[in-house]
Enzyme design. Structure first.
Site, PDB file in Angstrom:
ATOM      1  N   SER A   1      82.492  28.368  -0.310  1.00 49.29           N
ATOM      2  CA  SER A   1      83.217  28.728   0.917  1.00 49.29           C
ATOM      3  C   SER A   1      84.631  28.176   0.855  1.00 49.29           C
ATOM      4  CB  SER A   1      82.521  28.138   2.141  1.00 49.29           C
ATOM      5  OG  SER A   1      81.222  28.669   2.271  1.00 49.29           O
TER       6      SER A   1
ATOM      7  N   ARG B   1      80.816  18.366   6.304  1.00 51.33           N
ATOM      8  CA  ARG B   1      81.689  18.379   5.110  1.00 51.33           C
ATOM      9  C   ARG B   1      82.705  17.234   5.145  1.00 51.33           C
ATOM     10  NH1 ARG B   1      78.161  21.787   4.402  1.00 51.33           N
ATOM     11  NH2 ARG B   1      78.491  23.892   3.570  1.00 51.33           N
TER      12      ARG B   1
ATOM     13  N   GLU C   1      88.179  24.430   3.400  1.00 55.15           N
ATOM     14  CA  GLU C   1      87.186  23.445   2.933  1.00 55.15           C
ATOM     15  C   GLU C   1      87.577  22.975   1.536  1.00 55.15           C
ATOM     16  OE1 GLU C   1      82.812  24.251   3.076  1.00 55.15           O
ATOM     17  OE2 GLU C   1      82.862  23.615   0.978  1.00 55.15           O
TER      18      GLU C   1
HETATM   19  C1  LIG Z   1      78.922  29.142  -6.071  1.00 53.99           C
HETATM   20  C2  LIG Z   1      79.187  27.941  -5.209  1.00 53.99           C
HETATM   21  C3  LIG Z   1      78.344  27.657  -4.149  1.00 53.99           C
HETATM   22  C4  LIG Z   1      78.591  26.546  -3.326  1.00 53.99           C
HETATM   23  N1  LIG Z   1      77.735  26.286  -2.303  1.00 53.99           N
HETATM   24  C5  LIG Z   1      77.914  25.186  -1.536  1.00 53.99           C
HETATM   25  C6  LIG Z   1      77.026  24.886  -0.467  1.00 53.99           C
HETATM   26  O1  LIG Z   1      76.080  25.598  -0.186  1.00 53.99           O
HETATM   27  N2  LIG Z   1      77.269  23.775   0.256  1.00 53.99           N
HETATM   28  C7  LIG Z   1      78.312  22.930   0.006  1.00 53.99           C
HETATM   29  O2  LIG Z   1      78.457  21.913   0.699  1.00 53.99           O
HETATM   30  N3  LIG Z   1      79.191  23.202  -0.985  1.00 53.99           N
HETATM   31  C8  LIG Z   1      79.016  24.304  -1.759  1.00 53.99           C
HETATM   32  N4  LIG Z   1      79.906  24.590  -2.755  1.00 53.99           N
HETATM   33  C9  LIG Z   1      81.102  23.737  -2.923  1.00 53.99           C
HETATM   34  C10 LIG Z   1      80.915  22.576  -3.922  1.00 53.99           C
HETATM   35  O3  LIG Z   1      79.916  22.875  -4.869  1.00 53.99           O
HETATM   36  C11 LIG Z   1      80.550  21.277  -3.209  1.00 53.99           C
HETATM   37  O4  LIG Z   1      81.577  20.886  -2.311  1.00 53.99           O
HETATM   38  C12 LIG Z   1      80.303  20.119  -4.198  1.00 53.99           C
HETATM   39  O5  LIG Z   1      79.708  19.042  -3.515  1.00 53.99           O
HETATM   40  C13 LIG Z   1      81.574  19.632  -4.895  1.00 53.99           C
HETATM   41  O6  LIG Z   1      81.194  18.772  -5.940  1.00 53.99           O
HETATM   42  P1  LIG Z   1      82.094  18.592  -7.249  1.00 53.99           P
HETATM   43  O7  LIG Z   1      81.494  17.527  -8.077  1.00 53.99           O
HETATM   44  O8  LIG Z   1      82.323  19.896  -7.921  1.00 53.99           O
HETATM   45  O9  LIG Z   1      83.437  18.080  -6.594  1.00 53.99           O
HETATM   46  P2  LIG Z   1      84.939  18.456  -6.989  1.00 53.99           P
HETATM   47  O10 LIG Z   1      85.235  19.856  -6.589  1.00 53.99           O
HETATM   48  O11 LIG Z   1      85.212  18.054  -8.378  1.00 53.99           O
HETATM   49  O12 LIG Z   1      85.704  17.475  -5.999  1.00 53.99           O
HETATM   50  C14 LIG Z   1      85.649  17.666  -4.590  1.00 53.99           C
HETATM   51  C15 LIG Z   1      86.164  16.382  -3.902  1.00 53.99           C
HETATM   52  O13 LIG Z   1      85.239  15.330  -4.185  1.00 53.99           O
HETATM   53  C16 LIG Z   1      85.909  14.245  -4.806  1.00 53.99           C
HETATM   54  N5  LIG Z   1      84.986  13.646  -5.774  1.00 53.99           N
HETATM   55  C17 LIG Z   1      84.386  14.226  -6.842  1.00 53.99           C
HETATM   56  N6  LIG Z   1      83.605  13.342  -7.494  1.00 53.99           N
HETATM   57  C18 LIG Z   1      83.715  12.177  -6.822  1.00 53.99           C
HETATM   58  C19 LIG Z   1      83.168  10.870  -6.997  1.00 53.99           C
HETATM   59  N7  LIG Z   1      82.351  10.555  -8.018  1.00 53.99           N
HETATM   60  N8  LIG Z   1      83.502   9.914  -6.100  1.00 53.99           N
HETATM   61  C20 LIG Z   1      84.343  10.172  -5.063  1.00 53.99           C
HETATM   62  N9  LIG Z   1      84.909  11.376  -4.861  1.00 53.99           N
HETATM   63  C21 LIG Z   1      84.592  12.359  -5.722  1.00 53.99           C
HETATM   64  C22 LIG Z   1      87.130  14.855  -5.473  1.00 53.99           C
HETATM   65  O14 LIG Z   1      88.164  13.910  -5.680  1.00 53.99           O
HETATM   66  C23 LIG Z   1      87.518  15.924  -4.464  1.00 53.99           C
HETATM   67  O15 LIG Z   1      88.294  15.375  -3.434  1.00 53.99           O
HETATM   68  C24 LIG Z   1      79.697  25.703  -3.584  1.00 53.99           C
HETATM   69  C25 LIG Z   1      80.550  25.987  -4.677  1.00 53.99           C
HETATM   70  C26 LIG Z   1      80.293  27.093  -5.479  1.00 53.99           C
HETATM   71  C27 LIG Z   1      81.192  27.367  -6.651  1.00 53.99           C
HETATM   72  C1  LIG Z   2      78.963  27.843   0.134  1.00 57.70           C
HETATM   73  C2  LIG Z   2      79.128  26.794   0.944  1.00 57.70           C
HETATM   74  O1  LIG Z   2      78.237  26.482   1.969  1.00 57.70           O
HETATM   75  C3  LIG Z   2      77.689  27.538   2.750  1.00 57.70           C
HETATM   76  C4  LIG Z   2      76.176  27.494   2.596  1.00 57.70           C
HETATM   77  O2  LIG Z   2      75.808  27.778   1.257  1.00 57.70           O
HETATM   78  C5  LIG Z   2      75.566  28.549   3.526  1.00 57.70           C
HETATM   79  C6  LIG Z   2      74.030  28.537   3.493  1.00 57.70           C
HETATM   80  O3  LIG Z   2      73.553  27.376   4.081  1.00 57.70           O
HETATM   81  O4  LIG Z   2      75.999  28.290   4.884  1.00 57.70           O
HETATM   82  C7  LIG Z   2      77.420  28.292   5.090  1.00 57.70           C
HETATM   83  O5  LIG Z   2      78.009  29.545   4.741  1.00 57.70           O
HETATM   84  P1  LIG Z   2      78.023  30.733   5.826  1.00 57.70           P
HETATM   85  O6  LIG Z   2      78.206  30.152   7.181  1.00 57.70           O
HETATM   86  O7  LIG Z   2      79.011  31.723   5.363  1.00 57.70           O
HETATM   87  O8  LIG Z   2      76.531  31.239   5.715  1.00 57.70           O
HETATM   88  P2  LIG Z   2      75.919  32.642   5.318  1.00 57.70           P
HETATM   89  O9  LIG Z   2      74.474  32.494   5.606  1.00 57.70           O
HETATM   90  O10 LIG Z   2      76.334  33.053   3.970  1.00 57.70           O
HETATM   91  O11 LIG Z   2      76.575  33.646   6.372  1.00 57.70           O
HETATM   92  C8  LIG Z   2      76.450  33.416   7.784  1.00 57.70           C
HETATM   93  C9  LIG Z   2      76.734  34.681   8.565  1.00 57.70           C
HETATM   94  O12 LIG Z   2      78.080  35.107   8.349  1.00 57.70           O
HETATM   95  C10 LIG Z   2      78.140  36.510   8.395  1.00 57.70           C
HETATM   96  N1  LIG Z   2      78.765  37.042   7.168  1.00 57.70           N
HETATM   97  C11 LIG Z   2      78.514  36.475   5.953  1.00 57.70           C
HETATM   98  C12 LIG Z   2      79.115  36.976   4.805  1.00 57.70           C
HETATM   99  C13 LIG Z   2      79.960  38.078   4.932  1.00 57.70           C
HETATM  100  O13 LIG Z   2      80.558  38.582   3.960  1.00 57.70           O
HETATM  101  N2  LIG Z   2      80.164  38.617   6.161  1.00 57.70           N
HETATM  102  C14 LIG Z   2      79.589  38.135   7.298  1.00 57.70           C
HETATM  103  O14 LIG Z   2      79.798  38.663   8.386  1.00 57.70           O
HETATM  104  C15 LIG Z   2      76.709  37.034   8.593  1.00 57.70           C
HETATM  105  O15 LIG Z   2      76.518  37.232   9.968  1.00 57.70           O
HETATM  106  C16 LIG Z   2      75.853  35.869   8.172  1.00 57.70           C
HETATM  107  O16 LIG Z   2      74.640  35.842   8.835  1.00 57.70           O
HETATM  108  C17 LIG Z   2      78.075  27.268   4.206  1.00 57.70           C
HETATM  109  N3  LIG Z   2      79.520  27.340   4.336  1.00 57.70           N
HETATM  110  C18 LIG Z   2      80.189  26.607   5.224  1.00 57.70           C
HETATM  111  C19 LIG Z   2      81.665  26.795   5.266  1.00 57.70           C
HETATM  112  O17 LIG Z   2      79.663  25.793   5.979  1.00 57.70           O
HETATM  113  C20 LIG Z   2      80.229  25.849   0.798  1.00 57.70           C
HETATM  114  O18 LIG Z   2      80.354  24.950   1.647  1.00 57.70           O
HETATM  115  O19 LIG Z   2      81.000  25.977  -0.171  1.00 57.70           O
END
Ligand SMILES: Cc1cc2nc3c(=O)[nH]c(=O)nc-3n(C[C@H](O)[C@H](O)[C@H](O)COP(=O)(O)OP(=O)(O)OC[C@H]3O[C@@H](n4cnc5c(N)ncnc54)[C@H](O)[C@@H]3O)c2cc1C
Ligand SMILES: C=C(O[C@H]1[C@H](O)[C@@H](CO)O[C@H](OP(=O)(O)OP(=O)(O)OC[C@H]2O[C@@H](n3ccc(=O)[nH]c3=O)[C@H](O)[C@@H]2O)[C@@H]1NC(C)=O)C(=O)O
Ligand SMILES: NC(=O)C1=CN([C@@H]2O[C@H](COP(=O)(O)OP(=O)(O)OC[C@H]3O[C@@H](n4cnc5c(N)ncnc54)[C@H](OP(=O)(O)O)[C@@H]3O)[C@@H](O)[C@H]2O)C=CC1
Length: 301
Positions: free
Chosen positions: A224, A174, A294
């Site tokens: 997250s 990240r 994050e």
């Molecule tokens: C339901 C849900 C699930 C998610 N699952 C994941 C996941 O599995 N894995 C994961 O990594 N993240 C996840 N996220 C978090 C998020 O979607 C990611 O971090 C995503 O990459 C952010 O993109 P954004 O365009 O919305 O950025 P923003 O939230 O708009 O911005 C985030 C940062 O990026 C910068 N930024 C945005 N656009 C640009 C650009 N063009 N150039 C330079 N900097 C820029 C912003 O200034 C800010 O500092 C999840 C979020 C939600 C709501």
């Molecule tokens: C959603 C994000 O990314 C997510 C990404 O979608 C998923 C799947 O790859 O893996 C990470 O979540 P995570 O570590 O919570 O993964 P999950 O698979 O949902 O959960 C891992 C483990 O946590 C435990 N768990 C999860 C949820 C909960 O309510 N309670 C709990 O105890 C379970 O043991 C589970 O097995 C990323 N988060 C981070 C901070 O690294 C994000 O970055 O915004």
């Protein structure tokens, strides 16, 4: 109206929206007004905009889909840049994918799959832009942007356009170099591999199904909230501390996924920040682990 806002309106660097509520642009649906949002429609307007802001010493930041961002209730002083339609294009050339910084990362992954290209399956449920994904080195299901990244065209603070390779980006969990060096991803290139269209679609469907079961996709949230500590999961620690369902105002620790905070309707940024502090204190008290956010908090407090 502040001098710089009327000046930008005259300069033709994109659509200028004074006093624009940020709650419209964040997936948490939280955030007060930005002094001005500017939407450049193409790379030329973007470079000129950044150069003008630099010359006039106006503070700026870029927003993608606001899916990893908590904006203060007081809003943002200065200029918020959001990339417009000319910076959302997606094209393929053999095994390479090229996308504007404002393109949807989900859309890119779906289009890549339809081309029979493999490598972007993990991106199917990450609801941000390509620029936000590169900035964050977004990842899931054991992969992340760094695995497929080839290069990016980046507008630096001075307005200068540079091309960064994967090495230049200093990707980590990240993290990218853009956390230390301000710049805007105008375009990114990804190196994919040829795969089987049906296998790619099946993998994406399985990830989507898993997300639906484990993440509160129907409620406004920002994914997250905390990074995972080395070797553990923040969600596990938060659940084990007994915090699922804990509420401050309209903000609630999701009962489905403990590392997600959902807006139950009228949550403010202060509600979310207070809840985050309570979570950090409880996890530190119980397990001695310091959780690190994050999500980015931006704006005036
Ligand atoms: C339901 C849900 C699930 C998610 N699952 C994941 C996941 O599995 N894995 C994961 O990594 N993240 C996840 N996220 C978090 C998020 O979607 C990611 O971090 C995503 O990459 C952010 O993109 P954004 O365009 O919305 O950025 P923003 O939230 O708009 O911005 C985030 C940062 O990026 C910068 N930024 C945005 N656009 C640009 C650009 N063009 N150039 C330079 N900097 C820029 C912003 O200034 C800010 O500092 C999840 C979020 C939600 C709501
Ligand atoms: C959603 C994000 O990314 C997510 C990404 O979608 C998923 C799947 O790859 O893996 C990470 O979540 P995570 O570590 O919570 O993964 P999950 O698979 O949902 O959960 C891992 C483990 O946590 C435990 N768990 C999860 C949820 C909960 O309510 N309670 C709990 O105890 C379970 O043991 C589970 O097995 C990323 N988060 C981070 C901070 O690294 C994000 O970055 O915004
Ligand atoms: N909780 C929250 O605050 C938010 C959650 N999200 C969730 O994040 C995901 C991506 O959102 P967003 O970027 O806005 O994209 P969209 O939800 O707008 O998705 C665009 C299109 O892609 C399809 N799609 C989405 N994910 C996949 C996938 N993994 N595999 C195949 N097709 C897919 C959608 O189909 P379909 O309609 O069948 O999903 C839709 O037709 C969605 O699941 C959405 O529910 C998005 C924003 C905020």
């Amino acid at each position: 109206m502040q001098h710089w806002i009327s000046n930008l309106t005259r300069q033709g660097v994109g659509t200028v929206l004074p006093n624009e509520p940020m709650s419209k642009y964040t997936t948490w649906k939280i955030g007060g007004p930005a002094d001005a949002m500017v939407v450049p429609e193409n790379p030329g307007q973007l470079s000129r905009l950044v150069r003008l802001l630099h010359e006039e010493q106006v503070a700026w930041m870029v927003v993608g889909k606001g899916s990893n961002m908590l904006v203060s209730d007081q809003g943002i002083r200065g200029c918020v840049i959001r990339l417009g339609s000319g910076l959302e294009q997606i094209e393929f050339d053999g095994n390479e994918a090229r996308a504007g910084g404002g393109a949807s990362f989900v859309r890119l992954s779906i289009m890549a799959g339809k081309q029979g290209l493999t490598g972007l399956e993990f991106a199917g449920g990450i609801p941000g832009t390509v620029g936000g994904a590169v900035y964050m080195n977004a990842g899931a299901h054991g992969s992340d942007v760094s695995r497929i990244f080839k290069s990016a065209d980046i507008v630096l603070e001075t307005g200068e356009l540079v091309t960064y390779t994967a090495e230049d980006m200093k990707f980590d969990y990240r993290h990218s170099v853009l956390h230390e060096q301000r710049g805007i991803v105008a375009k990114a290139e990804f190196m994919l591999a040829s795969g089987d269209r049906l296998e790619v679609a099946a993998a994406m469907a399985a990830y989507k199904d898993r997300r639906r079961k484990t993440q509160p996709l129907q409620q406004p949230c920002a994914g997250s909230v905390f990074r995972n500590p080395p070797g553990d999961h923040s969600a596990r620690l938060i659940e084990a501390a007994g915090l699922k369902g804990l509420r401050v105002g309209g903000a609630e620790v999701s009962t489905l996924h403990a590392n997600f905070i959902v807006n139950t309707g009228q949550a403010t940024a202060e509600d979310v920040l207070t809840l985050m502090e309570e979570i950090k204190a409880a996890v530190k008290g119980k397990f001695g682990v310091t959780l690190v956010p994050e999500v980015f908090f931006v704006g005036e407090r």
